[in-house]
Write a protein that holds these residues in place. Sequence first.
Motif, PDB file in Angstrom:
ATOM      1  N   VAL A 199       0.798  -1.327  -0.088  1.00 51.91           N
ATOM      2  CA  VAL A 199       0.324   0.200  -0.044  1.00 51.91           C
ATOM      3  C   VAL A 199       1.196   1.462   0.001  1.00 51.91           C
ATOM      4  O   VAL A 199       0.531   2.133  -0.892  1.00 51.91           O
ATOM      5  N   GLU A 200       2.396   1.266   0.776  1.00 53.43           N
ATOM      6  CA  GLU A 200       2.900   2.581   0.738  1.00 53.43           C
ATOM      7  C   GLU A 200       3.385   2.723  -0.244  1.00 53.43           C
ATOM      8  O   GLU A 200       4.003   3.266  -0.595  1.00 53.43           O
ATOM      9  N   PHE A 201       3.509   1.466  -0.960  1.00 53.58           N
ATOM     10  CA  PHE A 201       4.631   1.383  -2.533  1.00 53.58           C
ATOM     11  C   PHE A 201       3.852   2.394  -3.099  1.00 53.58           C
ATOM     12  O   PHE A 201       4.050   3.081  -4.247  1.00 53.58           O
ATOM     13  N   SER A 202       2.733   1.707  -3.698  1.00 54.90           N
ATOM     14  CA  SER A 202       1.449   1.938  -4.716  1.00 54.90           C
ATOM     15  C   SER A 202       1.312   3.949  -4.017  1.00 54.90           C
ATOM     16  O   SER A 202       1.581   4.205  -5.412  1.00 54.90           O
ATOM     17  N   GLN A 203       0.693   4.058  -2.913  1.00 58.12           N
ATOM     18  CA  GLN A 203       1.094   5.328  -2.759  1.00 58.12           C
ATOM     19  C   GLN A 203       2.256   6.372  -3.592  1.00 58.12           C
ATOM     20  O   GLN A 203       2.272   7.589  -3.692  1.00 58.12           O
ATOM     21  N   ARG A 204       3.357   5.573  -2.575  1.00 62.20           N
ATOM     22  CA  ARG A 204       4.419   6.313  -3.974  1.00 62.20           C
ATOM     23  C   ARG A 204       5.011   6.818  -5.140  1.00 62.20           C
ATOM     24  O   ARG A 204       4.769   8.076  -5.674  1.00 62.20           O
ATOM     25  N   GLY A 205       4.344   5.351  -6.161  1.00 64.07           N
ATOM     26  CA  GLY A 205       4.035   5.404  -7.233  1.00 64.07           C
ATOM     27  C   GLY A 205       2.620   6.419  -7.769  1.00 64.07           C
ATOM     28  O   GLY A 205       2.996   7.386  -9.052  1.00 64.07           O
ATOM     29  N   PHE A 206       1.707   6.587  -6.992  1.00 66.07           N
ATOM     30  CA  PHE A 206       0.682   7.674  -7.201  1.00 66.07           C
ATOM     31  C   PHE A 206       1.359   9.347  -7.310  1.00 66.07           C
ATOM     32  O   PHE A 206       1.000  10.094  -8.059  1.00 66.07           O
ATOM     33  N   GLU A 207       1.779  10.084  -5.691  1.00 61.46           N
ATOM     34  CA  GLU A 207       2.318  10.571  -6.066  1.00 61.46           C
ATOM     35  C   GLU A 207       3.050  11.026  -6.479  1.00 61.46           C
ATOM     36  O   GLU A 207       3.907  12.662  -7.131  1.00 61.46           O
ATOM     37  N   GLN A 208       3.985  10.674  -7.291  1.00 59.16           N
ATOM     38  CA  GLN A 208       5.218  10.199  -8.742  1.00 59.16           C
ATOM     39  C   GLN A 208       4.788  10.904 -10.211  1.00 59.16           C
ATOM     40  O   GLN A 208       5.208  11.845 -10.769  1.00 59.16           O
ATOM     41  N   LYS A 209       3.746   9.583 -10.103  1.00 59.55           N
ATOM     42  CA  LYS A 209       2.835   9.736 -11.914  1.00 59.55           C
ATOM     43  C   LYS A 209       1.401  10.480 -11.519  1.00 59.55           C
ATOM     44  O   LYS A 209       0.614   9.396 -12.112  1.00 59.55           O
ATOM     45  N   PRO A 210       1.313  11.249 -10.447  1.00 57.54           N
ATOM     46  CA  PRO A 210      -0.158  11.628 -11.115  1.00 57.54           C
ATOM     47  C   PRO A 210      -1.102  11.566 -11.975  1.00 57.54           C
ATOM     48  O   PRO A 210      -3.105  11.462 -11.478  1.00 57.54           O
ATOM     49  N   TYR A 211      -0.284  11.845 -13.187  1.00 57.64           N
ATOM     50  CA  TYR A 211      -1.232  11.517 -14.296  1.00 57.64           C
ATOM     51  C   TYR A 211      -1.661  10.519 -14.616  1.00 57.64           C
ATOM     52  O   TYR A 211      -1.968  10.465 -16.052  1.00 57.64           O
ATOM     53  N   HIS A 212      -1.405   9.664 -14.067  1.00 57.84           N
ATOM     54  CA  HIS A 212      -1.071   8.206 -15.512  1.00 57.84           C
ATOM     55  C   HIS A 212      -2.595   7.236 -14.560  1.00 57.84           C
ATOM     56  O   HIS A 212      -3.217   8.247 -13.970  1.00 57.84           O
ATOM     57  N   ARG A 213      -2.641   6.737 -14.927  1.00 55.33           N
ATOM     58  CA  ARG A 213      -3.963   5.730 -13.962  1.00 55.33           C
ATOM     59  C   ARG A 213      -3.118   4.154 -13.502  1.00 55.33           C
ATOM     60  O   ARG A 213      -2.412   3.208 -14.151  1.00 55.33           O
ATOM     61  N   ALA A 214      -4.418   3.731 -12.641  1.00 54.71           N
ATOM     62  CA  ALA A 214      -4.111   1.940 -12.059  1.00 54.71           C
ATOM     63  C   ALA A 214      -5.434   1.396 -13.518  1.00 54.71           C
ATOM     64  O   ALA A 214      -6.356   1.574 -13.516  1.00 54.71           O
ATOM     65  N   LEU A 215      -5.031  -0.182 -13.258  1.00 61.53           N
ATOM     66  CA  LEU A 215      -5.375  -1.064 -14.147  1.00 61.53           C
ATOM     67  C   LEU A 215      -5.973  -2.024 -13.751  1.00 61.53           C
ATOM     68  O   LEU A 215      -5.395  -2.572 -12.261  1.00 61.53           O
ATOM     69  N   ALA A 216      -7.638  -2.244 -13.700  1.00 59.27           N
ATOM     70  CA  ALA A 216      -7.778  -3.320 -12.692  1.00 59.27           C
ATOM     71  C   ALA A 216      -8.206  -4.315 -13.786  1.00 59.27           C
ATOM     72  O   ALA A 216     -10.175  -4.197 -13.508  1.00 59.27           O
ATOM     73  N   GLU A 217      -8.336  -4.925 -14.859  1.00 64.35           N
ATOM     74  CA  GLU A 217      -9.037  -5.560 -16.115  1.00 64.35           C
ATOM     75  C   GLU A 217      -9.091  -6.811 -15.598  1.00 64.35           C
ATOM     76  O   GLU A 217      -9.686  -7.936 -16.977  1.00 64.35           O
ATOM     77  N   LEU A 218      -8.726  -7.520 -15.007  1.00 61.09           N
ATOM     78  CA  LEU A 218      -8.164  -9.039 -14.682  1.00 61.09           C
ATOM     79  C   LEU A 218      -9.771  -9.171 -15.093  1.00 61.09           C
ATOM     80  O   LEU A 218     -10.339  -8.972 -14.134  1.00 61.09           O
ATOM     81  N   GLY A 219      -9.799 -10.314 -15.333  1.00 65.18           N
ATOM     82  CA  GLY A 219     -11.473 -10.957 -15.770  1.00 65.18           C
ATOM     83  C   GLY A 219     -12.478 -10.049 -16.799  1.00 65.18           C
ATOM     84  O   GLY A 219     -13.603 -10.295 -16.185  1.00 65.18           O
ATOM     85  N   GLY A 220     -12.205  -8.567 -17.307  1.00 67.63           N
ATOM     86  CA  GLY A 220     -12.880  -8.035 -17.946  1.00 67.63           C
ATOM     87  C   GLY A 220     -12.686  -6.941 -17.604  1.00 67.63           C
ATOM     88  O   GLY A 220     -11.755  -6.451 -16.755  1.00 67.63           O
ATOM     89  N   ARG A 221     -13.746  -6.130 -18.146  1.00 71.18           N
ATOM     90  CA  ARG A 221     -13.587  -4.939 -17.242  1.00 71.18           C
ATOM     91  C   ARG A 221     -15.564  -4.270 -16.705  1.00 71.18           C
ATOM     92  O   ARG A 221     -15.908  -3.255 -16.466  1.00 71.18           O
TER      93      ARG A 221
END
Length: 423
Positions: free
Chosen positions: A370-392
Amino acid sequence: MGVTTVFPRELEWIDSGSSRIPFWAYTDESLYKKELERFFYSGHWNYVGLEAEVPNPGDFKRTAIGERSVIMTRAEDGAIHVIENVCAHRGVQFMRERSGNRKELVCPYHQWSYTLAGDLQGVPFRRGVKQGGRVNGGMPADFQASDHNLNKLKVATRGGVVFASFDHDVPSFEEFLGPVILGYFDRLFNGRKLKLLGYNRQRIPGNWKLMQENIKDPYHPGLLHTWFVTYGLWRADNKSELKMDEQFRHAAMISTRGSERVKSEVTAGVTSFKESMEINDKRLLDIVHEPWWGEPTAVMMTIFPSLIIQQQVNSVSTRHIQPNGHGSFDFVWTHFAFEDDTPEMIQRRLLQANLFGPAGFVSADDGEVVEFSQRGFEQKPYHRALAELGGRGVENTDHMVTETLIRGMYDYWRRVMGFAPDR
């Protein structure tokens, strides 16, 4: 729900679905403030604690809903109350102890006193002070104590668990959960009296939603957690089901333990699978099937926005999410047993709790990612996470190879936050 909100262009949710989550959903401070208002302070029931934490008249527990400090009390008549920890006089957050027993609640600043239900009962110098044949000061003649009670929350109790809401027009707790999730709630909290075993507390440097996501995510347990995949506690090839309420906000992940150390395609190349790992203390996996389980050996429930309910084999606990900023939250684990448990079962529950908690053999991994995720979000706030396992799309499933529960949560989040129309 259904509120129309105009956000800056940089906060527009570009995709029509909920499978691609913009990083700004975890990093924007103004958005976080709206989340507090719409999820924690209105329209929702939030977890407060267990009745077993305040067993006697006068007992209290200080906790939080969102960022607001609240106090759960048991009054002299046995009733449970939840009141905001803000004095009606000058706004002092007056209760500092985490728990204890009081005959009344007294603010130390000016000694205003309240009943355990939050009613103002005492105001020093209300009638003034006599001096030299006259009365100095005092409250105005039209001062009414009943106009200055503590802020009282709406309270719901079920199966020994206490929820509260600042919103007195919130639907009933049963309607809020819906019949499917309520059934799994009642499976654990089935009327047996609860026995408090203890707490773990930690502060995690990540957005509060990430812990809801983590427990709605069956993709990672058999990959991240050595204990789960090696000893068959939670693997992608276990018999399982994923279920949601009609709004997609709450969920239950249901799994039946498989055979430990069994190699299969789900362990091939998985670095966390340790076939040769041995446990020095065999009691950690001294698992005894309990009649109330039915077939599943684990059910993880997320009650949006603030609660995770864990039953992992014989370990049972609640996990309370308490946000304290867009990139941080306190996480409070309350481990419990049942009053009619044998001493052996209580010891078993305590031992298996070592798998979980801040330093648990399983859960320490979650706090770190969770901490590592937040670091990535703060570093690249214009990007997006992907949650497409099993479809959309969003649907209940009979397997764990999917991120449907995360997509469901953000379908609901988008509607309440005004990024999508209500359905």
